[in-house]
Design a protein around this motif. Structure first.
Motif, short mmCIF file in Angstrom:
data_model
loop_
_atom_site.label_atom_id
_atom_site.label_comp_id
_atom_site.label_asym_id
_atom_site.label_seq_id
_atom_site.Cartn_x
_atom_site.Cartn_y
_atom_site.Cartn_z
N VAL A 40 21.02 -35.99 -57.17
CA VAL A 40 20.30 -36.29 -58.41
C VAL A 40 19.50 -37.58 -58.25
O VAL A 40 18.34 -37.66 -58.65
N TRP A 41 20.11 -38.60 -57.65
CA TRP A 41 19.41 -39.87 -57.44
C TRP A 41 18.19 -39.68 -56.54
O TRP A 41 17.11 -40.21 -56.82
N GLU A 42 18.34 -38.91 -55.47
CA GLU A 42 17.22 -38.67 -54.56
C GLU A 42 16.08 -37.93 -55.26
O GLU A 42 14.91 -38.26 -55.08
N LEU A 43 16.41 -36.93 -56.07
CA LEU A 43 15.38 -36.20 -56.81
C LEU A 43 14.65 -37.14 -57.76
O LEU A 43 13.42 -37.06 -57.91
N GLN A 68 14.28 -40.45 -57.40
CA GLN A 68 13.46 -41.35 -56.60
C GLN A 68 12.17 -40.67 -56.14
O GLN A 68 11.11 -41.29 -56.12
N LYS A 69 12.26 -39.40 -55.77
CA LYS A 69 11.07 -38.66 -55.35
C LYS A 69 10.10 -38.48 -56.51
O LYS A 69 8.89 -38.56 -56.33
N ALA A 70 10.62 -38.24 -57.71
CA ALA A 70 9.75 -38.10 -58.89
C ALA A 70 9.06 -39.42 -59.21
O ALA A 70 7.87 -39.43 -59.54
N VAL A 71 9.78 -40.53 -59.10
CA VAL A 71 9.17 -41.84 -59.33
C VAL A 71 8.07 -42.08 -58.30
O VAL A 71 6.96 -42.51 -58.65
N ALA A 87 -3.97 -42.25 -57.75
CA ALA A 87 -5.08 -41.30 -57.62
C ALA A 87 -5.88 -41.16 -58.91
O ALA A 87 -6.78 -40.34 -59.00
N GLY A 88 -5.53 -41.94 -59.93
CA GLY A 88 -6.29 -41.92 -61.17
C GLY A 88 -5.70 -41.10 -62.30
O GLY A 88 -6.33 -40.93 -63.33
N PHE A 89 -4.51 -40.60 -62.11
CA PHE A 89 -3.84 -39.85 -63.17
C PHE A 89 -3.16 -40.80 -64.15
O PHE A 89 -2.71 -41.88 -63.77
N GLU A 90 -3.06 -40.37 -65.38
CA GLU A 90 -2.29 -41.09 -66.39
C GLU A 90 -0.91 -40.45 -66.46
O GLU A 90 -0.80 -39.23 -66.61
N ILE A 91 0.14 -41.23 -66.32
CA ILE A 91 1.50 -40.72 -66.41
C ILE A 91 1.93 -40.83 -67.87
O ILE A 91 1.94 -41.92 -68.45
N LEU A 92 2.27 -39.70 -68.48
CA LEU A 92 2.51 -39.63 -69.92
C LEU A 92 3.98 -39.77 -70.32
O LEU A 92 4.27 -39.80 -71.52
N ASN A 93 4.87 -39.87 -69.35
CA ASN A 93 6.28 -39.98 -69.71
C ASN A 93 6.95 -41.06 -68.86
O ASN A 93 6.43 -41.49 -67.84
N ASP A 94 8.10 -41.52 -69.33
CA ASP A 94 8.95 -42.37 -68.51
C ASP A 94 9.70 -41.43 -67.59
O ASP A 94 10.32 -40.46 -68.05
N VAL A 95 9.63 -41.68 -66.30
CA VAL A 95 10.31 -40.81 -65.34
C VAL A 95 11.78 -41.21 -65.31
O VAL A 95 12.15 -42.19 -64.68
N VAL A 96 12.59 -40.47 -66.05
CA VAL A 96 14.01 -40.80 -66.14
C VAL A 96 14.89 -39.81 -65.38
O VAL A 96 16.07 -40.07 -65.18
N GLN A 125 11.18 -35.21 -63.71
CA GLN A 125 9.97 -34.59 -64.23
C GLN A 125 8.89 -35.63 -64.46
O GLN A 125 9.17 -36.72 -64.97
N VAL A 126 7.66 -35.27 -64.06
CA VAL A 126 6.52 -36.15 -64.23
C VAL A 126 5.47 -35.40 -65.04
O VAL A 126 5.08 -34.29 -64.69
N LEU A 127 5.04 -36.00 -66.12
CA LEU A 127 4.01 -35.42 -66.96
C LEU A 127 2.75 -36.25 -66.76
O LEU A 127 2.73 -37.44 -67.05
N ALA A 128 1.70 -35.62 -66.21
CA ALA A 128 0.49 -36.35 -65.86
C ALA A 128 -0.73 -35.71 -66.50
O ALA A 128 -0.76 -34.52 -66.77
N ARG A 129 -1.73 -36.56 -66.69
CA ARG A 129 -3.01 -36.11 -67.27
C ARG A 129 -4.12 -36.70 -66.41
O ARG A 129 -4.05 -37.86 -66.01
#
Length: 81
Positions: free
Chosen positions: A32-35, A37-40, A49-58, A61-65
């Motif tokens: 779980v910790w490794e997953l 860290q990879k999401a962060v 790369a210019g994306f806006e990250i719309l959520n706190d990565v807890v 899952q990463v929500l990007a725009r």
């Protein structure tokens, strides 16, 4: 033999149970910790790369725009193709 949905679901549950049992509590925790860290890391690359990250990565899952909804939709379509 005809397999029912219930039988297939139970078979997947057994696979999951065996995996969790094999990893143990510490192994699941490390996974779980490794997953996370990879999401962060992934969110940081997207941000660079210019994306806006719309959520706190807890968790994982990463929500990007990307710039606008239209450009985001176009990018998703291109990736899927």
């Amino acid at each position: 033999m005809l397999y029912t949905t219930e039988m297939l679901r139970r078979a997947r549950a057994i696979d999951l149970w065996v995996t969790l049992k094999g990893l143990g509590k510490q192994g699941v925790s490390e996974l779980v910790w490794e997953l996370h860290q990879k999401a962060v890391y992934f969110s940081e690359l997207l941000k660079e790369a210019g994306f806006e990250i719309l959520n706190d990565v807890v968790f994982n899952q990463v929500l990007a725009r990307y710039e606008s909804d239209e450009k985001t939709s176009k990018l998703i379509k291109e990736i899927q193709e």
